[in-house]
Design an enzyme around this catalytic site. Sequence first.
Site, PDB file in Angstrom:
ATOM      1  N   CYS A  25      22.952  30.996  26.846  1.00 23.40           N
ATOM      2  CA  CYS A  25      23.158  29.593  26.864  1.00 23.40           C
ATOM      3  C   CYS A  25      22.819  28.856  28.158  1.00 23.40           C
ATOM      4  O   CYS A  25      23.161  29.485  29.193  1.00 23.40           O
ATOM      5  CB  CYS A  25      24.732  29.324  26.432  1.00 23.40           C
ATOM      6  SG  CYS A  25      25.109  27.748  26.981  1.00 23.40           S
TER       7      CYS A  25
ATOM      8  N   LYS B 156       0.745  -1.042   0.043  1.00 22.25           N
ATOM      9  CA  LYS B 156       0.010  -0.066  -0.138  1.00 22.25           C
ATOM     10  C   LYS B 156       1.007   1.245   0.058  1.00 22.25           C
ATOM     11  O   LYS B 156       1.466   1.617   1.147  1.00 22.25           O
ATOM     12  CB  LYS B 156      -0.960  -0.083   1.150  1.00 22.25           C
ATOM     13  CG  LYS B 156      -1.983   1.011   1.051  1.00 22.25           C
ATOM     14  CD  LYS B 156      -3.080   0.802   2.295  1.00 22.25           C
ATOM     15  CE  LYS B 156      -4.240   1.724   2.199  1.00 22.25           C
ATOM     16  NZ  LYS B 156      -3.610   3.424   2.032  1.00 22.25           N
TER      17      LYS B 156
ATOM     18  N   ASP C 269       2.209   4.932   0.187  1.00 22.73           N
ATOM     19  CA  ASP C 269       1.447   6.151   0.862  1.00 22.73           C
ATOM     20  C   ASP C 269       1.797   7.524  -0.070  1.00 22.73           C
ATOM     21  O   ASP C 269       2.811   8.163   0.215  1.00 22.73           O
ATOM     22  CB  ASP C 269       2.162   6.359   2.159  1.00 22.73           C
ATOM     23  CG  ASP C 269       1.742   7.120   3.106  1.00 22.73           C
ATOM     24  OD1 ASP C 269       0.287   7.577   2.527  1.00 22.73           O
ATOM     25  OD2 ASP C 269       1.822   7.303   4.035  1.00 22.73           O
TER      26      ASP C 269
ATOM     27  N   CYS D 246      32.292  26.355  27.347  1.00 22.21           N
ATOM     28  CA  CYS D 246      30.961  25.919  27.897  1.00 22.21           C
ATOM     29  C   CYS D 246      31.046  24.367  28.280  1.00 22.21           C
ATOM     30  O   CYS D 246      31.637  23.455  27.357  1.00 22.21           O
ATOM     31  CB  CYS D 246      30.139  26.090  26.652  1.00 22.21           C
ATOM     32  SG  CYS D 246      28.631  25.424  26.968  1.00 22.21           S
TER      33      CYS D 246
HETATM   34  S1  IVH Z   1      -6.474  -0.386  -4.818  1.00 21.03           S
HETATM   35  C1  IVH Z   1     -10.768   0.137  -5.265  1.00 21.03           C
HETATM   36  N1  IVH Z   1      -3.806  -0.923  -4.355  1.00 21.03           N
HETATM   37  O1  IVH Z   1      -5.051   3.432  -0.929  1.00 21.03           O
HETATM   38  C2  IVH Z   1      -9.558  -0.290  -4.848  1.00 21.03           C
HETATM   39  N2  IVH Z   1      -5.125   1.209  -3.527  1.00 21.03           N
HETATM   40  O2  IVH Z   1      -6.744   3.737   1.241  1.00 21.03           O
HETATM   41  C3  IVH Z   1      -8.686   0.744  -5.282  1.00 21.03           C
HETATM   42  N3  IVH Z   1      -3.373   2.514  -2.471  1.00 21.03           N
HETATM   43  O3  IVH Z   1      -7.446   5.125  -2.765  1.00 21.03           O
HETATM   44  C4  IVH Z   1      -7.393   0.908  -4.592  1.00 21.03           C
HETATM   45  N4  IVH Z   1      -1.545   1.453  -2.812  1.00 21.03           N
HETATM   46  O4  IVH Z   1      -4.867   5.596  -3.188  1.00 21.03           O
HETATM   47  C5  IVH Z   1      -4.851  -0.105  -4.057  1.00 21.03           C
HETATM   48  N5  IVH Z   1      -1.825  -1.318  -4.070  1.00 21.03           N
HETATM   49  C6  IVH Z   1      -2.736  -0.353  -4.142  1.00 21.03           C
HETATM   50  C7  IVH Z   1      -2.611   0.818  -3.250  1.00 21.03           C
HETATM   51  C8  IVH Z   1      -3.622   1.479  -3.063  1.00 21.03           C
HETATM   52  C9  IVH Z   1      -2.156   2.577  -2.241  1.00 21.03           C
HETATM   53  C10 IVH Z   1      -4.212   3.700  -2.012  1.00 21.03           C
HETATM   54  C11 IVH Z   1      -4.993   4.180  -2.986  1.00 21.03           C
HETATM   55  C12 IVH Z   1      -6.482   4.125  -2.369  1.00 21.03           C
HETATM   56  C13 IVH Z   1      -6.101   4.015  -0.890  1.00 21.03           C
HETATM   57  C14 IVH Z   1      -7.237   3.493  -0.022  1.00 21.03           C
END
Ligand code: IVH
Length: 692
Positions: free
Chosen positions: A433, A136, A138, A456
Amino acid sequence: MSSKGNGTEEKTGLGEFSEIDPKARVIELRSAIQRANFAYYMMDSPELTDADFDAAMAELKAIEASFPGLDDPESPTHKVGGGISPLFSSVTHLSPMMSLDNVFDQSELLRWIGRLDRSLEVAGSSGSAELFFELKIDGLAVSLLYKNGILERAATRGDGLVGEDVTMNVMTIKVIPKVLKGRGDGKTVPEILEVRGELYMPISAFDALNRDRQEKGQGRFANPRNAAAGSLRQKDPKVTATRGLSFWCYQLGECIGGPNFETHHQTLEYLKEMGFPVNEVAQRVKSQGEIEALVAHYEEHRHDLDYDIDGAVIKLDDLSLREKIGSTARAPRWAIAYKFPPQERTTKLVDILVSIGKSGKATPYAVLEPVFVGGSTVQMATLHNQDQVAIKDVRPGDVVVVRKAGDVIPEVIGAVSIERGPDSLPWDFPKLCPECGTPFVRPEGESDTYCPNFDCPAQVLQRIVHFAARGCMRIEGLGEKRVAQLIKADLVSTPADLYSLDREELLKLPNTKEKMADSLIAQITASKERPISKVILGLSIKHVGESAASLIADRYGTLSAALDANVAELSQIDGVGEAIAGSFVQYVQSNWGRTQIERLIAAGVGRSVSAVVGTTALAGRSYVVTGTISDMTREEVESRLKEHGAKVTSSVSSATTALIAGLAPGASKVTKAQKLGVVILTEEDLRALLAK
Ligand code: IVH
């Protein structure tokens, strides 16, 4: 309010839900979430940390489930939270861009997989679902639309239905194809192709951008996500172009006039063929055990990557099954985000104090109510300098956001302004200081403030601690406490005094046994063999950091020769600027500095031949380290490689000599090394290298 994730119950910036009337609490939570959404998506400056936001959402969902009369289709629990800035025109998405539901631990993930299997059963499918694992990322979601293979439009997610048109800005991002590669000999492209993915700022680009902003006295970006959002949503695309943004594609949207796909993994293969960057970690998974292992691996190794991840995403691979189980108004039922423990949390800033460094630099730091963030409990965090405190406008008593990412030192990002009382005042940098009462000075044009008193007590202490530190003379057992004890007993007041320490005198100190005294003397004696680059670094000469110290050591070879250095000679060394040269010469020509070096030479420091040879054995080679090396910290491995003249970088490229892979190495680094034909060395190979 119970904040989910990692089994730690902590307060969030939103207060607690106890005896409060549920209706009042729902109103409070909805308004805080809406405000946070606005700050996060529209202002690129978060008002709640992700952890607090998730906790507020979870609490709101729980109340709405227990009191259905309080539920409302307009509640943020049923919506995707973005918005449209007036800077951009709006774009209606071909299909909604959804969000994801979250789980925070393995047992929640297993429950989700169980629910998924049951939904599939109801939908008529037998057996357990084939799943797909992704990181995921960021960053921020964007949609890219191609007509006959040409990038026509790019949009942010917005509220999920309507996003912002950021086409001109996205055009400047190198890794995003402007023209699709096409498939087969005929280079066939679909009539319409819409893809979705995460736009992000690599950590290396984020660090460089913040360094640059800090030098210019501008505010630093809070984190790579904010920096990416701020950089994309620029009025002038030329600014976006300079920010090194990147992109991972994770989803195929509309595809008209292209192939038919049965699975998600086929779509990603196709998107790769078309020229999109698809993250190399994305993979099919066969069992729950495999998902658990991958989640655990990336949770531990998230900081080996050059981009921020805040979790993993587990998706159903079969596209027709996805259709069957569908989505809620906000998120699909066929995917789930497994959120990692947060790297940012809110806590109370108890006080702002100033610490004095080895060269007299006065650094303000925050004393915090202890908070568990980024894998450890944080009680103090640097505030860098006077300007940074002013730009962040953090004040004692504020609720602040603290960030700790990996080994990086914890940082206060800013205050949660909604929490501030009416009579709070901006913090003033002290005039004197705190250690010796000397008035501070801030040289013109510099962002740092100094205590100009060379004697110091804080500087005296820090100069010796720095000299003894692992990265310099590596004298184990000489931390702040022990050095303070030696100073108090009048045994040392400068680094060179360490070499006259007497065993019998040490034994007179409180809490000092024979074994301790012998070990300290042995460590001090062994330090005489350290390379002269480390001696020079250990002298705390202003502007002379690791790289300058190595360059000066290579140029002069011995400490005695370095005593005769002059500015003209030093300035000719590539990488040694005028400021460094001037400062070094001023040191060796000062009575104090010259005496220090002469006393060190007399004690036999930096004379060993092997020390000089050691600095060049791996010269011209470049290494990347991944995984755990037994008995050595990552910092130690890197510094020992550098001692031998090698370069150490964070990502594998064709310029990398070898990847050193310890225990549990980062999969992406290993794959990349294999792809590029870069040699992979084991821990034993590393030891052999360092023995050169
Ligand atoms: S799938 C309908 N895959 O996470 C599903 N999202 O918290 C679409 N994100 O809006 C998202 N990495 O911006 C998907 N490997 C990944 C992702 C990912 C980051 C983000 C994306 C989403 C958000 C949701």
